[in-house]
Structures are given as structure tokens and as C-alpha cells.
Design a protein around this motif. Structure first.
Motif, PDB file in Angstrom:
ATOM      1  N   GLY A 209      13.795  22.328  39.778  1.00  0.00           N
ATOM      2  CA  GLY A 209      13.944  21.035  40.433  1.00  0.00           C
ATOM      3  C   GLY A 209      15.233  20.842  41.197  1.00  0.00           C
ATOM      4  N   LYS A 210      16.119  21.848  41.237  1.00  0.00           N
ATOM      5  CA  LYS A 210      17.405  21.703  41.918  1.00  0.00           C
ATOM      6  C   LYS A 210      17.497  22.705  43.069  1.00  0.00           C
ATOM      7  CE  LYS A 210      19.646  20.122  37.672  1.00  0.00           C
ATOM      8  NZ  LYS A 210      20.705  20.352  36.675  1.00  0.00           N
ATOM      9  N   PRO A 211      18.050  22.292  44.219  1.00  0.00           N
ATOM     10  CA  PRO A 211      18.115  23.178  45.397  1.00  0.00           C
ATOM     11  C   PRO A 211      18.878  24.465  45.117  1.00  0.00           C
ATOM     12  CG  PRO A 211      18.647  20.915  45.989  1.00  0.00           C
ATOM     13  CD  PRO A 211      18.612  20.955  44.504  1.00  0.00           C
ATOM     14  N   ILE A 212      18.394  25.548  45.684  1.00  0.00           N
ATOM     15  CA  ILE A 212      19.048  26.841  45.534  1.00  0.00           C
ATOM     16  C   ILE A 212      18.833  27.619  46.826  1.00  0.00           C
ATOM     17  CG2 ILE A 212      16.986  27.858  44.477  1.00  0.00           C
ATOM     18  CD1 ILE A 212      18.864  29.603  42.775  1.00  0.00           C
ATOM     19  N   SER A 213      19.792  28.460  47.198  1.00  0.00           N
ATOM     20  CA  SER A 213      19.702  29.180  48.466  1.00  0.00           C
ATOM     21  C   SER A 213      18.738  30.353  48.352  1.00  0.00           C
ATOM     22  CB  SER A 213      21.084  29.701  48.873  1.00  0.00           C
ATOM     23  OG  SER A 213      21.463  30.785  48.030  1.00  0.00           O
ATOM     24  N   PRO A 214      18.078  30.714  49.457  1.00  0.00           N
ATOM     25  CA  PRO A 214      17.179  31.882  49.446  1.00  0.00           C
ATOM     26  C   PRO A 214      17.902  33.162  49.035  1.00  0.00           C
ATOM     27  CG  PRO A 214      16.829  30.564  51.418  1.00  0.00           C
ATOM     28  CD  PRO A 214      18.041  30.003  50.745  1.00  0.00           C
ATOM     29  N   LEU A 215      19.167  33.307  49.463  1.00  0.00           N
ATOM     30  CA  LEU A 215      19.924  34.501  49.104  1.00  0.00           C
ATOM     31  C   LEU A 215      20.108  34.593  47.591  1.00  0.00           C
ATOM     32  CD1 LEU A 215      21.531  37.000  49.888  1.00  0.00           C
ATOM     33  CD2 LEU A 215      23.559  35.517  50.176  1.00  0.00           C
TER      34      LEU A 215
END
Length: 643
Positions: A209-215
Motif C-alpha cells: 500500500g505504500k509507493p515504491i520505485s520500479p528500481l
């Protein structure tokens, strides 16, 4: 959760992934679900050995045969019929569906975002690449309190997937919306990010539920492939999604599972041995009783207000002399003078005056085995003995009134306490004999010291360890005994003494609460709250039917915390105060390392009274080494050099 993400959701249509975005399996991976299904089936008498491995193989075969997009749970179990009878396979499939409902829990931050979108009048759609039917997923969502979405798209219902983009295309046609009007949120790099973006949708990756980078997702995925996780089944998904704090992790994934099995262990023996009622002994029993009553809400339990001081001082008149005092009071190896005087029933100014009169200070520490040879203490004892005996008789009368009221109508009682030596149980049984109360006492403890003088004289059983059972674990636990006791702190002081009021009814005086006016114990109550949340989930989600808690794994996690705490664990829990003979933080260096290097005696002095030594050194030295091994070796060498 990320208010920035909420504000950036300008799209009129929002697609949500489901698993690990809005809900997650508390037990971890789908493979864990299969293992628990196998365990439940075997426990219930089904010939299901090897189910978990065969279930994985059957899924792989189904993907090859019908394709991931079209594969249903029924396709998987059709192939399982080659290893199990049709009837057993059908029962196992029902168990798996129920397990998915039982183990799926909400992801709070993901649901916050979902509710924000619903309340903002956006068109909210759910999409999942999944073999479970739409009906099954709807039950999971309802069980997690997720409602208000406009439509649910499941790959197996349409034969299309998010991963190849076909499920997104189908949904856009069905809803008559354009790609640029949609933002998709999910956790999979390919299905929830690259695939929708390739079609022109906006996409953001979320982890629980929390934003995370594709990298970051890509790096973590590669790391898992190279270094497979060794994480134990301690409900990591739960504390990672709800609250990643040390306190929540300890309470939910360590203390909660241990208490669940402890309470089940007690309950089984209560049923089998005809115990009339369980008495949870203050203060350690406060959390235990609350936990037990969540699991067994139809049982009547009692909270027995008792302590070593309140139950042994009333018995001192039975065994006169210094030897009688030592045998009755349940003393430790070494005691502060102030605590010894408290165990004689001497308090406050009187105790301080006696200390000074006989050349002591209250903080002097005396070896119990040497008390009879300590001329100063022997003289002090001889001086106060008559008053001690008189007070003891008065307190015995009051204690008798309390016990007769508390245990009225009982013939066999369960005595539940944390541990470790059983001195309160011994005092209780002695009092019953003197009061003419024919009551059998069965003691149930989280642990019993194998060195207890009463372990062979009374019915006392240890859950984690006892005489002849995991004795090495009992020895290792002594290094963090105070930490364990601190987890069971109650929001009141210890019972000090029993008194009779004007109507000859028993009343109880309490010690002042050691944490009054301070926030130093708030982490301990946060641990308790998380443990009680586990109890609630364990009960309401029927987790007991899966017999999934490996008590050895849970115990290892507890011992790892106590013997090899992380720096964060040591920092968070080390500041909490604990009271035994002194009120001190569990593990908090009062000076800098530089100071101790110049003044090593200060370090020795502080370490000698420290309750949780491995954490103390961790906070002081800040190096990633095994401090417990160093302490254990140092202790062994010290004993060798001293005889």
C-alpha cells in the motif's frame, strides 16, 4: 500514508491490484497456505501427506495445459486427483478456499488509499491475475472490510491477464474509458507497472500500500532470486503492512504466537484434569488473562492479587528463625538489603533506620546463603524477629479472608503465572493447609526454573522449559529474564499486603506503580496491544484450526531478541524501566564509552545491576557482534578464577 500520492491521483478512474496491495496473506506466501492446509487435513484424519508439494506441481501443470490466464482452482485440483481420491481432493480444495479467507488480512495503507478514491467519487476498479474465482475473492474482500468498488476483474473469469495487457484492454472496452484516464496501482513490476504503462495507463508501484520505485522492486526481486529469504513464519506480512515498529513486530509475531500456544496448552489441561477455575496471578497474569479470555470468552477466570511479599510475609510466623525466613520467603541468590527487609514485612522509614543502625545502607547486596554467617544481619534479624512474627500473624489473618473469598467453592484450581521458581504457589499451598482449605493447586507457567527448590514438591509445569525439559533454554533465558517479565507488566503496582477493614473484609495495599508519570513503559504496552491484536485475529480468523504455530520457531525468535537484539530493538526496549530490587531501565548506559574506558569500575558496577546485558553492550559499543557469547564466556572464566 503518502498524502502526496493521494493528491496526485487526478485520474477519474483508478484500478487497484488486490493481493499485497489491498490484502495480504498474514502467513506469507501461497506456499505457506498449502502447508497449513496439509497440516489441517492431516490433523482431521485425511490422507493428505505431501499435499503442499503436489499442489505446487499441479499448478505448474495447469499453467502449461490451459495457460495462466484461463487457469482456475478447479483445473489445479483436477490434476491433484491423480495423487488423491476425488473426495479428498474436493475436501482439500474447500480447505484451501477457506484458508485464503482466513489468512487474508487488510493492508491498512492500501485501504486508506482505496477509501480515499471511493470517497473522491472516482470510478474504482479491482483487477487481479488469479486462479481463485470472482466469488471467492469477493468473500476475501468482504472479510477485510473492502467495499465500494465498481467492478472486479479476475483473470480466470475472462481468460485474460494483466501481465500481457489483455485484461486491461478488456476492462477499458467494458467500462468505455480511455487509457489516459486510468491510474493503475499494484505491487508487481511487470503486471502492475510495465504492462499498463505500455498501454498508455498511468501506473504507480505500491508495496503493502505504500509507493515504491520500479528500481527498488527490480533490485529486491533479483536479491530474492539470488539470496532466498530465510524468514520464519512469524507473520512478517502483518507487522510490515500494519506497523513496522519494533513493538508491533515483537508483540504480533513473537509474543502473540507464544501466548496463543501457551493458552491452548493450559486450556487442554483444564479440560482434561477437571480444574474448576483458572487463577491468573498478578501482575504477570494481567496480560495472560486478557489473552486467554479472547480465545476462550465463555470461561470464567479470576485475577488473583498476590505477590511474593504479600503471600510470604503472612507465613513467616510458621517457621521462626533466620533459616525459617530464608526457606519461607523464596529469596534469590543475592538480594539487596532493602528487599530483604521488605520480605520481612518492614517498610519505609523503619527499614531505613534499621539499615543505618546496623551499619548497612539499603542498596547493600547480600548473598542469601551467607545471611546466617553475616553477624550484622543476624543481629538485625534477632532485633526485629518478635515484631516480624506479630505482623506476620496479622497479615495471615487478612490473607486468609482474601483467599477464602477468592477460592470459595473450588476444589481444584489452575494457578497461572509467568514463572520461574513457584514461590507464590508454594506460599498459596502452605496457606491452604493452615487455613484448612482442601484445594488442589496445579501450576501452569511459561517457564519453570529447573533449579527451583519446589519443582519436585508441587504440581508446577513449564510450557517452554522446566526440570527435564529444555533445561538449556532455561539457563539461556536468565540472560534476558527481566525483558520477558517486563512484557507482562500490568498498569498497577504490585500487591503489597492484605489488610482487614472494619467489617473484617480483606482489602489490599499496593506498591506505587514504578512507571507513574513516565512514558518509559509505553513501548511495553505497545507490545501488549500488538499481542492482543494477534489473539483477536487468531480467534476471529479461526487460525487455530491450522495448527500453524511452530512453538520452537516462536521461541527461537524470542531468544534471538533477548540474546542477540538488533540495535533498534535494544534502543526501543532498553529504555523501558523494570522493577525487581531496583527501578532501572532494562539496558541503558548512563555514560559514554569514553567515560567507561577511563573509569572501568563504573562499567563493572553498572553491568552488575543491568537487567538486560546483551542489549546494554549493544547500545554502548554499537558493533554488529554477538555480545551474549562474549558475556557467557566472561562469566565462565570469572567463575573458573573464583573457584
Amino acid at each position: 500514508m503518502g498524502s502526496k500520492l493521494m493528491l496526485s491521483l487526478d485520474s477519474p478512474v483508478v484500478f487497484f491490484d488486490i493481493f499485497d496491495t489491498l490484502v495480504t496473506r498474514a502467513c506469507g506466501s501461497p506456499q505457506s497456505v498449502f502447508e497449513y492446509v496439509e497440516q489441517r487435513a492431516v490433523d482431521e484424519g485425511l490422507a493428505a501427506w505431501g499435499f503442499a508439494a503436489k499442489r505446487l506441481d499441479a499448478e505448474k501443470e495447469s499453467i502449461e495445459a490451459v495457460g495462466a490466464g484461463k487457469m482456475r482452482l478447479e483445473d489445479i485440483y483436477l490434476r491433484l486427483e491423480r495423487g488423491f481420491s476425488r473426495e479428498v481432493a474436493k475436501q482439500l480444495m474447500d480447505y484451501e478456499l477457506q484458508a485464503e479467507i482466513d489468512f487474508c488480512i487488510p493492508v491498512p495503507s492500501g485501504i486508506d488509499l482505496f477509501n480515499h478514491c471511493v470517497q473522491s467519487c472516482k470510478l474504482v476498479v479491482l483487477a487481479s491475475d488469479m486462479y481463485l474465482s470472482k466469488e471467492a475473492i469477493e468473500k476475501i474482500l468482504a472479510n477485510c472490510g473492502i467495499e465500494g468498488y465498481s467492478k472486479l476483474y479476475v483473470s480466470c473469469e475472462y481468460g485474460e491477464t494483466k501481465r500481457n495487457g489483455s485484461l486491461f484492454k478488456l476492462a477499458m472496452v467494458d467500462l468505455n474509458v480511455q487509457a489516459g484516464d486510468i491510474t493503475h496501482l499494484g505491487d508487481d513490476l511487470f503486471s502492475d507497472y510495465l504492462s499498463p504503462r505500455k498501454l498508455g495507463l498511468n501506473a504507480t508501484l505500491l508495496r503493502f500500500g505504500k509507493p515504491i520505485s520500479p528500481l527498488r522492486v527490480f533490485v529486491d526481486r533479483m536479491a530474492r532470486n539470488i539470496f532466498p529469504s530465510q524468514k520464519t513464519k512469524c507473520f512478517a506480512n502483518r507487522y510490515e503492512t500494519v506497523n513496522p515498529s519494533v513493538c508491533y513486530k515483537v508483540g504480533y509475531s513473537i509474543l502473540g504466537p507464544i501466548l496463543a500456544k501457551f493458552c491452548e496448552w493450559i486450556h487442554e489441561r483444564k479440560e482434561d484434569e477437571g480444574i474448576d477455575k483458572l487463577f491468573f496471578v498478578a501482575r504477570d497474569g494481567y496480560l495472560m488473562k486478557r489473552f486467554y479470555e479472547i480465545l476462550y470468552s465463555d470461561e470464567q477466570c479470576e485475577y488473583l492479587l498476590a505477590s511474593r511479599r504479600s503471600t510470604t510475609v503472612p507465613l513467616l510466623w510458621l517457621n521462626e528463625g533466620l533459616e525459617g525466613f530464608v526457606g519461607t520467603a523464596g529469596l534469590g541468590y543475592e538480594m539487596q538489603l532493602s528487599e530483604l527487609l521488605t520480605r520481612l514485612g518492614l517498610d519505609g522509614d523503619e527499614a531505613e533506620e534499621l539499615s543505618l543502625k546496623y551499619g548497612f545502607v539499603p542498596s547493600d547486596r547480600l548473598r542469601v546463603d551467607d545471611l546466617a554467617r553475616n553477624e550484622k544481619f543476624a543481629s538485625l534479624f534477632g532485633d526485629v524477629a518478635p515484631a516480624v512474627k506479630k505482623n506476620s500473624r496479622l497479615e495471615f489473618e487478612a490473607m486468609g479472608a482474601y483467599f477464602k473469598s477468592a477460592f470459595k467453592g473450588c476444589r481444584v484450581v489452575g494457578f497461572v503465572d509467568l514463572g520461574w521458581r513457584g514461590s507464590i504457589q508454594h506460599a498459596l499451598e502452605t496457606a491452604f493447609v493452615e487455613l484448612g482449605m482442601d484445594i488442589a493447586v496445579k501450576g501452569f507457567y511459561l517457564g519453570v526454573s529447573p533449579k527451583s527448590r519446589w519443582v519436585d514438591r508441587q504440581d508446577m509445569r513449564g510450557f517452554l522449559f522446566s526440570k527435564g525439559k529444555e533445561e538449556r533454554a532455561a539457563s539461556d533465558e536468565e540472560w534476558f529474564n527481566a525483558l520477558v517479565e517486563a512484557f507482562f507488566v500490568a498498569p498497577h503496582g504490585s500487591a503489597r499486603r492484605y489488610r482487614l477493614d472494619d467489617s473484617n473484609r480483606a482489602t489490599i495495599d499496593f506498591e506505587s506503580y514504578e512507571a507513574d508519570g513516565e512514558n518509559v513503559s509505553s513501548p511495553l504496552f505497545a507490545v501488549q496491544d500488538a499481542a492482543l491484536e494477534f489473539a483477536s485475529d487468531y480467534k476471529t480468523r479461526n487460525w487455530s484450526r491450522y495448527n500453524f504455530i511452530d512453538i520452537m520457531d516462536a521461541a527461537k525468535a524470542l531468544y534471538s531478541l533477548g540474546l542477540k537484539p538488533s540495535r533498534e530493538e535494544a534502543d526501543v526496549l532498553g529504555d523501558c524501566v523494570f522493577a525487581y530490587q531496583e527501578i532501572l531501565p532494562l539496558a541503558k548506559p548512563s555514560r559514554t564509552l569514553f567515560h567507561y574506558l577511563i573509569n572501568p569500575r563504573d562499567l563493572v558496577s553498572e553491568m552488575s545491576v543491568c537487567y538486560w546485558k546483551p542489549a546494554f553492550l549493544n547500545r554502548l559499543l554499537k558493533l554488529p557482534i554477538n555480545y551474549w557469547r562474549i558475556l557467557k564466556t566472561a562469566k565462565r572464566l570469572f567463575r573458573g578464577n573464583n573457584g
